[in-house]
Enzyme design. Structure first.
Site, short mmCIF file in Angstrom:
data_model
loop_
_atom_site.label_atom_id
_atom_site.label_comp_id
_atom_site.label_asym_id
_atom_site.label_seq_id
_atom_site.Cartn_x
_atom_site.Cartn_y
_atom_site.Cartn_z
CD GLU A 15 -2.85 1.12 2.38
OE1 GLU A 15 -3.53 0.14 2.39
OE2 GLU A 15 -2.94 2.04 3.26
CG ASP A 107 -11.40 7.74 9.64
OD1 ASP A 107 -11.80 6.59 9.96
OD2 ASP A 107 -10.12 7.91 9.55
CE1 TYR A 141 -10.99 -0.50 10.21
CE2 TYR A 141 -12.67 -1.73 9.30
CZ TYR A 141 -11.94 -0.52 9.23
OH TYR A 141 -12.04 0.49 8.32
CG HIS A 145 -14.64 0.87 12.54
ND1 HIS A 145 -15.49 2.07 13.07
CD2 HIS A 145 -13.71 1.56 11.82
CE1 HIS A 145 -15.06 3.13 12.37
NE2 HIS A 145 -14.08 3.11 11.59
CE LYS A 161 -16.78 -3.72 5.10
NZ LYS A 161 -16.03 -2.63 5.48
CD GLN A 208 5.71 5.47 11.25
OE1 GLN A 208 6.35 4.54 11.77
NE2 GLN A 208 5.39 5.56 9.89
#
Ligand code: FAD
Length: 293
Positions: A15, A107, A141, A145, A161, A208
């Site tokens: 990604e 979001d 998740y 989530h 979903k 991070q």
């Protein structure tokens, strides 16, 4: 070019995110050059995640698909869009010959105005109703989530979903494989049969990773906390420990039958390269073994 779905399992995907700031677009192609040399099965491009741009997602994904001949996924969020705006966006993605979409809600913030789409499943239904022939990826998740009250609520929503027609699920990042296995078992037990790819983020800096987990709700197991405590004073040591941890995590996932690994590269091809090199022989042997079955 083989589509992602014809590739032997387990797959390895990367990604990336569009660079921030005007005039920076070219920098992403250096990143893609380096990632392409690792022959990933797929590269996905984020859409407005963590304040990055939305503008270039389709353009970058199109380059990956059409110039590098690597299957690309364009991430796409629907919150705040009208159906008319979504039609335009989807037509543009289709015109760019991109075959795969990661259909997301996005979001919510205080400024978010809910419009024609409330959940990712609304976007998936829309794509199907409008007869686009994209392969659909969606998020999941392992530690639920952040908005869901319980893991079970989130799982029931995930089932709704996937019932709309999801080809592949990509998981949020996690550091504790046991949580992923429990989630996968629970998903199967309620009839979610969609392949689930494991999202892995190599830890390269203590600060991070603490910021990212505070946003996405992933937990940091004690052994990761100890790595950060011990090595984060030195960026090279932290990077080496992070690569070693991610490699060990992935080898364990592969030994437990994961369908694919999705590496959150953070546009750092040198780290993806180290991990891909660590995995090369293992992935090769597993693909042969699974192909023989
Ligand atoms: P949904 O599946 O719609 O779920 C959102 C919440 O609503 C969950 O709590 C769920 O339980 C609940 N819910 C779902 N359906 C229902 C229903 N029918 N009834 C009641 N509740 C329901 N964000 C970006 O902005 N850009 C990106 O590029 C990006 N890439 C991502 C990549 C991956 C692999 C993942 C896992 C996430 C990514 N995100 C990205 C973040 C994502 O947009 C957020 O996590 C967002 O808050 C939820 O998106 P979703 O598609 O998972 O939402």
């Amino acid at each position: 070019m083989k589509s992602f779905f014809e590739k032997p399992k387990p797959t390895l995907s990367f990604e990336i995110f569009p660079p921030k700031g005007e005039g920076k677009l070219n920098t992403i192609f250096e990143t893609i050059d380096a990632l392409a040399s690792l022959t990933p099965d797929l590269i996905s491009v984020t859409y407005g995640a963590a304040g990055t741009s939305r503008e270039y997602t389709a353009e970058i994904a199109s380059k990956i698909q059409n110039s590098y001949s690597i299957p690309a996924v364009a991430h796409l969020t629907c919150v705040g869009s009208t159906k008319e705006q979504m039609r335009e966006t989807l037509s543009d993605i289709k015109a760019k010959n991109i075959k795969n979409i990661l259909a997301l809600r996005g979001d919510l913030s205080e400024e978010t105005q809910l419009s024609d789409f409330h959940y990712a499943s609304d976007l998936i239904k829309f794509i199907k109703e409008e007869h686009y022939d994209f392969k659909i990826f969606a998020g999941c998740y392992p530690e639920k989530h952040t908005e869901a009250l319980t893991p079970n609520d989130d799982l029931i929503n995930l089932k709704k979903k996937t019932d709309c027609g999801v080809d592949v699920l990509i998981s949020q990042l996690f550091f504790d494989n046991d949580l992923f296995y429990k989630f996968r078992d629970n998903a199967i037990s309620i009839g979610i049969n969609t392949p689930i790819e494991a999202g892995i983020m190599p830890i390269t800096s203590g600060k991070q990773i603490e910021r990212i987990v505070s946003l996405c709700g992933a937990s940091l197991p004690l052994k990761v906390q100890n790595l950060i405590k011990t090595y984060s004073h030195n960026s090279m040591a932290m990077k080496e420990a992070g690569i070693a941890y991610a490699t060990a995590q992935i080898i364990d996932l592969l030994a437990n039958g994961v369908e694919g690994i999705h590496l959150y590269t953070m546009n750092r091809p040198e780290i993806a390269k180290r991990i891909a090199e660590n995995l090369r022989g293992i992935l090769y042997s597993l693909r042969i073994k699974r192909g023989e079955k």
